[in-house]
Scaffold this motif. Sequence first.
Motif, mmCIF file in Angstrom:
data_model
loop_
_atom_site.group_PDB
_atom_site.id
_atom_site.type_symbol
_atom_site.label_atom_id
_atom_site.label_comp_id
_atom_site.label_asym_id
_atom_site.label_seq_id
_atom_site.Cartn_x
_atom_site.Cartn_y
_atom_site.Cartn_z
ATOM 1 N N ASN A 101 54.967 29.946 39.045
ATOM 2 C CA ASN A 101 55.489 31.370 38.702
ATOM 3 C C ASN A 101 55.643 32.021 40.062
ATOM 4 O O ASN A 101 54.630 32.578 40.406
ATOM 5 N N ALA A 102 56.803 32.149 40.690
ATOM 6 C CA ALA A 102 56.921 33.155 41.687
ATOM 7 C C ALA A 102 56.623 34.506 41.592
ATOM 8 O O ALA A 102 56.598 35.336 42.357
ATOM 9 N N ASN A 103 56.767 34.996 40.264
ATOM 10 C CA ASN A 103 56.387 36.362 39.884
ATOM 11 C C ASN A 103 54.979 36.809 39.861
ATOM 12 O O ASN A 103 54.635 37.929 39.515
ATOM 13 N N VAL A 104 54.076 35.680 39.786
ATOM 14 C CA VAL A 104 52.875 35.822 39.718
ATOM 15 C C VAL A 104 51.774 35.272 40.946
ATOM 16 O O VAL A 104 52.265 34.419 41.513
ATOM 17 N N SER A 105 50.967 36.176 41.109
ATOM 18 C CA SER A 105 50.239 35.847 42.572
ATOM 19 C C SER A 105 49.707 34.580 42.453
ATOM 20 O O SER A 105 49.063 33.866 41.623
ATOM 21 N N LEU A 106 49.749 33.742 43.512
ATOM 22 C CA LEU A 106 49.230 32.468 43.476
ATOM 23 C C LEU A 106 47.649 32.484 43.305
ATOM 24 O O LEU A 106 47.208 31.428 42.907
ATOM 25 N N LYS A 107 46.898 33.354 43.823
ATOM 26 C CA LYS A 107 45.571 33.707 43.515
ATOM 27 C C LYS A 107 45.327 33.842 41.930
ATOM 28 O O LYS A 107 43.954 33.538 41.493
ATOM 29 N N GLY A 108 46.209 33.969 41.145
ATOM 30 C CA GLY A 108 46.214 34.113 39.597
ATOM 31 C C GLY A 108 46.566 33.242 38.954
ATOM 32 O O GLY A 108 46.674 32.999 37.586
ATOM 33 N N GLN A 109 46.811 31.979 39.412
ATOM 34 C CA GLN A 109 47.439 30.657 38.915
ATOM 35 C C GLN A 109 46.550 29.510 39.016
ATOM 36 O O GLN A 109 46.449 29.179 40.248
#
Length: 209
Positions: A101-109
């Motif tokens: 998800n490009a709309n969510v931080s990579l740190k949160g996925q």
Amino acid sequence: MGKANRNKRANQEALEAKQANNAGKKAKSNKFIAILCTVLVVVLLGSLVAYSSLVTSGYFLRNTVVATTENYAVDNAVFSYFFHKYYQEFNNTYGYYFPINANVSLKGQACSLYNDGSTWFDFFAANAKSNLANTLAFCEEAKARGIALTEEDYEDIDNAIASIKDAAKQAGVTVSYYTHAMFGSGVNQKDLRRALELSVLASKCNQAI
């Protein structure tokens, strides 16, 4: 009786004067506090603006070294290029199978490739570090073998930078905005050039051996 009334009136006037004096002091104190708060707010806002400007300019990135070898030192601005380059390559190749998800931080996925709680940020950072380590190893080997970039190599790097500028123009945004979007906030054209010089030199050495 008259004397008692005079004393009572004097006491009342003295009390009123004292209250008025206290009220005046309180008003001055409140005014001083208000001025002080205003000054602090202005200073705080100025500090936040200055900090934001430093972040956007890449000041902190360029003043943080993440990898060093005998002849090379790489800061976070250059590392950001390797990070985002690997992210883009992975997304273009495997994005269909491992959607991010490009709309969510990579740190949160959570990274779907592992079950140890690692995030996509952890995954890309680890691979970017590995790629950077290999790049620096080849650059050191190039130094030892006397392999250097040629005018043709620099022309290729110039063309790569020019293609980024063209892409920004076609997208209708500034080069700075496009560069930040593609390679990380704070990364500029000079950072890209340094990263590309390392990459091209490493590739050249790899081909030579």
